[in-house]
Motif scaffolding. Structure first.
Motif, PDB file in Angstrom:
ATOM      1  N   LYS A   1      -1.438   5.143 -11.474  1.00 54.77           N
ATOM      2  CA  LYS A   1      -1.842   5.009 -10.586  1.00 54.77           C
ATOM      3  C   LYS A   1      -2.893   5.835 -11.080  1.00 54.77           C
TER       4      LYS A   1
ATOM      5  N   GLU B   1       3.042  10.967  -0.462  1.00 52.87           N
ATOM      6  CA  GLU B   1       3.476  11.126  -1.414  1.00 52.87           C
ATOM      7  C   GLU B   1       3.997  12.508  -1.316  1.00 52.87           C
TER       8      GLU B   1
ATOM      9  N   PHE C   1       0.203  10.413 -10.972  1.00 51.59           N
ATOM     10  CA  PHE C   1       0.047   9.915  -9.671  1.00 51.59           C
ATOM     11  C   PHE C   1       1.004   8.176  -9.226  1.00 51.59           C
TER      12      PHE C   1
ATOM     13  N   GLU D   1       2.352   4.639  -8.025  1.00 49.95           N
ATOM     14  CA  GLU D   1       2.498   4.023  -6.499  1.00 49.95           C
ATOM     15  C   GLU D   1       4.155   2.922  -6.512  1.00 49.95           C
TER      16      GLU D   1
ATOM     17  N   ARG E   1       3.465   7.119  -3.068  1.00 47.29           N
ATOM     18  CA  ARG E   1       3.357   7.533  -4.122  1.00 47.29           C
ATOM     19  C   ARG E   1       4.422   8.724  -5.020  1.00 47.29           C
TER      20      ARG E   1
END
Length: 202
Positions: A9, A25, A64, A66, A72
């Motif tokens: 991402k 996350e 990051f 997703e 995430r």
């Protein structure tokens, strides 16, 4: 947890480049060459999503990923590689601490250590950071296929003692080669992001 979708991402070096903090996350942290990218790829059932490098210390960004459009996984820069300059090492430390200190939607950091060796001074420092930010509690002990079952219990005890883990802290032996520990880690992820739609268990 069944991971149906995983995509990169964002790649960031500063907060302005982070994606919006609209979903939970879970971050992964560990020394360079501890097998972090291999483990992330295994968990996500993707061969090359997280880049695996023959050159330790290559991950110099926060990546990051997703997952299922609802949470995430965050790959933090590897630390502890001796062949990079002190200034670069310090910049990585600042990058990691900025993320840990300011990311409101960060649920947990899973710290990776090599099960074959006692945690290093930098591993200890990282876990103390996590404890300070109340992000501690889960350690993945990588390369579990490299030692015997008898050695495994002895080495886990060393990890617990060196990092001053509590009885409630998890140490999960993992092997990207033999897929050891992946189901347990996926269960941990599911508990951490529970309540996010689409994260149904199998």
């Amino acid at each position: 947890m069944k991971i149906k979708k995983a995509e990169l991402k964002a790649v960031a070096v500063k907060p302005a480049q982070y994606p919006e903090d609209t979903m939970p996350e879970v971050a992964f942290a560990g020394r360079s060459n501890v097998g972090k990218s291999s483990l992330i790829n295994l968990l996500l059932n993707r061969k090359k999503l997280a880049r695996v490098s023959g050159n330790p210390g290559k991950t110099r960004t926060i990546n990051f990923y997703e997952i299922n459009d609802v949470f995430r996984i965050v790959d933090l820069p590897g630390y502890g590689y001796a062949k990079v300059s002190k200034s670069v090492t310090e910049s990585w430390g600042q990058m990691i601490e900025t993320y840990l200190a300011g990311r409101q939607n960060l649920r947990k950091v899973i710290q990776l250590v090599d099960i074959r060796h006692a945690p290093t001074a930098q591993d200890i420092q990282m876990y103390e950071w996590l404890r300070h930010y109340e992000l501690d509690g889960v350690v993945a002990a990588t390369k579990a296929d490299k030692i015997s079952r008898n050695e495994m219990q002895k080495n886990i005890s060393v990890i617990r003692k060196t990092l001053a883990l509590s009885d409630d802290d998890l140490v999960i032996p993992v092997s990207a080669l033999k897929r050891t520990g992946t189901e347990q880690l996926l269960e941990v992820l599911e508990l951490l992001v529970d309540g996010a739609p689409g994260n149904e268990a199998e």
